[in-house]
Design a protein around this motif. Structure first.
Motif, PDB file in Angstrom:
ATOM      1  N   ARG A 121       0.821  -1.214   0.000  1.00  0.00           N
ATOM      2  CA  ARG A 121       0.000   0.000   0.000  1.00  0.00           C
ATOM      3  C   ARG A 121       0.859   1.271   0.000  1.00  0.00           C
ATOM      4  O   ARG A 121       0.360   2.343  -0.355  1.00  0.00           O
ATOM      5  N   ASP A 122       2.109   1.139   0.400  1.00  0.00           N
ATOM      6  CA  ASP A 122       2.980   2.310   0.503  1.00  0.00           C
ATOM      7  C   ASP A 122       3.850   2.511  -0.730  1.00  0.00           C
ATOM      8  O   ASP A 122       4.637   3.471  -0.779  1.00  0.00           O
ATOM      9  N   ASP A 123       3.752   1.634  -1.700  1.00  0.00           N
ATOM     10  CA  ASP A 123       4.609   1.768  -2.881  1.00  0.00           C
ATOM     11  C   ASP A 123       4.302   3.078  -3.608  1.00  0.00           C
ATOM     12  O   ASP A 123       3.137   3.494  -3.708  1.00  0.00           O
ATOM     13  N   PRO A 124       5.335   3.776  -4.118  1.00  0.00           N
ATOM     14  CA  PRO A 124       5.095   5.048  -4.815  1.00  0.00           C
ATOM     15  C   PRO A 124       4.122   4.940  -5.992  1.00  0.00           C
ATOM     16  O   PRO A 124       3.470   5.933  -6.327  1.00  0.00           O
ATOM     17  N   LYS A 125       4.025   3.761  -6.590  1.00  0.00           N
ATOM     18  CA  LYS A 125       3.112   3.607  -7.718  1.00  0.00           C
ATOM     19  C   LYS A 125       1.756   3.008  -7.313  1.00  0.00           C
ATOM     20  O   LYS A 125       0.946   2.693  -8.172  1.00  0.00           O
ATOM     21  N   ILE A 130      -6.185   1.956  -9.326  1.00  0.00           N
ATOM     22  CA  ILE A 130      -7.346   2.295  -8.497  1.00  0.00           C
ATOM     23  C   ILE A 130      -7.574   1.179  -7.484  1.00  0.00           C
ATOM     24  O   ILE A 130      -8.076   0.100  -7.813  1.00  0.00           O
ATOM     25  N   TRP A 131      -7.166   1.429  -6.260  1.00  0.00           N
ATOM     26  CA  TRP A 131      -7.285   0.480  -5.151  1.00  0.00           C
ATOM     27  C   TRP A 131      -8.305   0.998  -4.144  1.00  0.00           C
ATOM     28  O   TRP A 131      -8.345   2.189  -3.853  1.00  0.00           O
ATOM     29  N   ARG A 132      -9.101   0.098  -3.596  1.00  0.00           N
ATOM     30  CA  ARG A 132     -10.089   0.493  -2.593  1.00  0.00           C
ATOM     31  C   ARG A 132     -10.257  -0.611  -1.550  1.00  0.00           C
ATOM     32  O   ARG A 132     -10.098  -1.804  -1.841  1.00  0.00           O
ATOM     33  N   ASP A 156      -7.076  -8.497  -3.794  1.00  0.00           N
ATOM     34  CA  ASP A 156      -5.638  -8.739  -3.698  1.00  0.00           C
ATOM     35  C   ASP A 156      -5.320  -9.048  -2.243  1.00  0.00           C
ATOM     36  O   ASP A 156      -5.197  -8.126  -1.415  1.00  0.00           O
ATOM     37  N   ALA A 157      -5.208 -10.338  -1.916  1.00  0.00           N
ATOM     38  CA  ALA A 157      -5.047 -10.754  -0.518  1.00  0.00           C
ATOM     39  C   ALA A 157      -3.791 -10.188   0.144  1.00  0.00           C
ATOM     40  O   ALA A 157      -3.852  -9.756   1.304  1.00  0.00           O
ATOM     41  N   PRO A 158      -2.630 -10.181  -0.539  1.00  0.00           N
ATOM     42  CA  PRO A 158      -1.421  -9.697   0.159  1.00  0.00           C
ATOM     43  C   PRO A 158      -1.528  -8.264   0.669  1.00  0.00           C
ATOM     44  O   PRO A 158      -0.956  -7.936   1.720  1.00  0.00           O
TER      45      PRO A 158
END
Length: 531
Positions: A121-125, A130-132, A156-158
């Motif tokens: 979740r912290d990756d610059p990209k 579009i993640w929710r 996306d489980a991870p």
């Protein structure tokens, strides 16, 4: 204005090539860029002005190139950048333009950007897609449905979130609200403009921005089980958002810095919303929002008359019309209405006011191509079988001659050939002056010779029965286009105060001037005033 005063994309004709199915040069059963180069003389001989290539970028081919893994490369199945440069030069050497398919709504899940986005979740990209978070019940964030069926959200489980995909789960949607992503995609356009391309056809442009609040789409009360699953809801919040027009305008501003370039937007919307994609004179958007109404409407004279009138009336004063009767996504025109009427449809397409797009193989009137169940490749058809929405039937290989595999390849092609390929191929039609191929060349040559047909004014005429008729006029040169969409003779509607001066083209054999249209006949005639 003279015809030459109009930009090339207004007076010209675009020819769409589906690269996998045009010509195989290396014996793998799949078309490629070197194969296209080999067949360029055929394209040039038609009399078209530009070639549009469906996607040629690196791709896992889950959706046959519309899942892009690298926006600035060439899929190895098709060739490499050196072969592309050679093809681009060969196209330009023949006086043709080159238009690439640009796929900005989504990438492949194998694109480096998405692999980085998926790391954490912290990756610059992360915000390039579009993640929710899940809904309160743990399910998808809203009720949006993929165009290929099923939820438009993939878990996306991870990282414990869903990502959005308007099409396959292998095609995650890009987040155009992110300035860095937006800049990166503009750089993609610059890369290809700098390489010499003359424009882009922009895939599903009206999808490019989503509602900021991700509200549920309204339920479609007209949906039936015979419709696609996507149509269970009305795509009010997942497509055609107001913010998308600013992106379209930014793309246009970029294209304009390169001079005589064209942007074509794939947009399926009602006339009033469709017309907004032209933008304004002060802030223009795409040059040509694609108009698919000749594909979407029934083949009858009165309905087409109304549709043409309504579409032309919807355009802003600075808007230029365009027309399409076939594509890699739509059933072939000859399969829909038969070969005799496909000839009439070619005359309609090439004589209406506006820019026509002609699809490969329609110059041969290729009809229905049955695809055995074990040969189906289209993911849309595989996911929703039985609805008759398969696109493979429009993507079958070009038949060039009567040799093994129709001269397309030295091995079995990736999709079946049209069943009548031994007689319906380019070489056979070259030798038949009454063939569809010769008719298309005649119509394209006439369009080039007669500015009235390319840039002239259009006036729809009242006609009886199955006849669709209109007048084209430019600097006093008046032409009558009369199309009999029926199987019975019909009265030729000649405008009051004029008489026929000559027959310029017929979809049937050349004949003398009379006052009737034969069944399944289209005519282009010159007019003169009665003194």
């Amino acid at each position: 204005m003279e015809a030459d005063d109009h930009p090339w994309w207004e007076r010209g004709v675009i020819y769409q090539i589906y690269p996998r199915s045009f010509q195989d040069s290396d014996g793998d059963g799949v078309g490629d860029l070197a194969g296209i180069e080999r067949r360029l003389d055929h394209v040039a001989s038609l009399g078209v002005d530009a070639i549009w290539l469906s996607p040629i970028f690196p791709s896992p081919m889950k959706d046959f190139g519309y899942d892009v893994a690298d926006y600035i490369g060439i899929e190895p199945v098709f060739g490499d950048l050196a072969i592309f440069d050679r093809l681009c030069a060969a196209i330009h050497a023949r006086g043709l333009k080159l238009i690439l398919d640009f796929v900005p709504n989504h990438s492949s899940d194998q694109h480096a950007w998405f692999r980085e986005s998926r790391r954490s979740r912290d990756d610059p990209k992360r915000d390039w897609y579009i993640w929710r978070d899940p809904a309160t019940d743990g399910g998808p964030p809203n009720n949006w449905i993929s165009d290929f069926g099923g939820s438009a959200w993939e878990w996306d489980a991870p990282t414990g979130q869903y990502y959005l995909h308007a099409f396959l789960k292998e095609q995650p949607d890009l987040n155009w609200r992110n300035p860095a992503l937006r800049a990166a995609m503009m750089d993609v356009m610059r890369f290809w403009f700098d390489r010499g391309v003359d424009g882009f056809r922009i895939d599903v442009l009206w999808h490019i921005v989503k509602d900021a609040g991700f509200r549920n789409n309204p339920i479609n009360p007209a949906w039936t089980p015979r419709s696609t699953e996507r149509d269970r809801v009305l795509q009010r919040y997942s497509t055609d958002q107001p913010e998308a027009h600013a992106i379209s305008a930014e793309m246009r501003a970029l294209a304009d810095t390169y001079g005589d370039r064209v942007l074509i937007g794939e947009i399926f919307l009602p006339n009033d919303r469709h017309a907004r994609w032209f933008g304004t004179i002060e802030r223009p958007q795409v040059h040509l929002p694609f108009n698919f109404q000749l594909i979407e409407n029934g083949w009858n004279a009165r309905g087409l008359h109304r549709m043409i009138a309504d579409y032309l009336a919807s355009l802003p004063a600075h808007g230029w019309p365009n027309w399409v009767i076939g594509s890699h996504d739509a059933p072939r025109i000859a399969a829909r209405i038969g070969e005799a009427q496909a000839r009439v449809a070619a005359m309609l397409l090439l004589s209406l006011r506006g820019t026509p797009t002609f699809y490969q193989g329609d110059e041969l009137a290729i009809g229905d191509v049955p695809i055995p169940t074990d040969r189906v490749r289209d993911p849309q058809d595989l996911r929703q079988p039985g609805l008759g929405i398969g696109r493979d039937r429009s993507r079958t290989p070009m038949p060039w001659d009567s040799s093994t595999h129709a001269g397309f390849s030295t091995v079995e092609p990736w999709l079946p050939l049209n069943p009548d390929w031994p007689t319906r191929n380019v070489a056979m039609q070259e030798s038949d002056p009454q063939s569809m191929l010769h008719l298309v060349r005649t119509l394209l040559a006439l369009r080039r010779a007669e500015p009235a047909l390319s840039v002239g004014a259009l006036k729809l005429l009242e006609a009886e029965g199955d006849v669709l008729a209109y007048e084209r006029e430019h600097r006093g040169r008046r032409l009558l286009v009369a199309l009999n969409l029926g199987s019975r003779p019909a009265i030729l509607p000649v405008p009051t105060g004029t008489t026929i001066a000559g027959i310029l083209a017929s979809t049937r054999q050349v004949r003398g001037i009379g006052d009737m249209l034969a069944p399944d006949e289209g005519l282009i005639l010159s007019l003169k005033d009665i003194v």
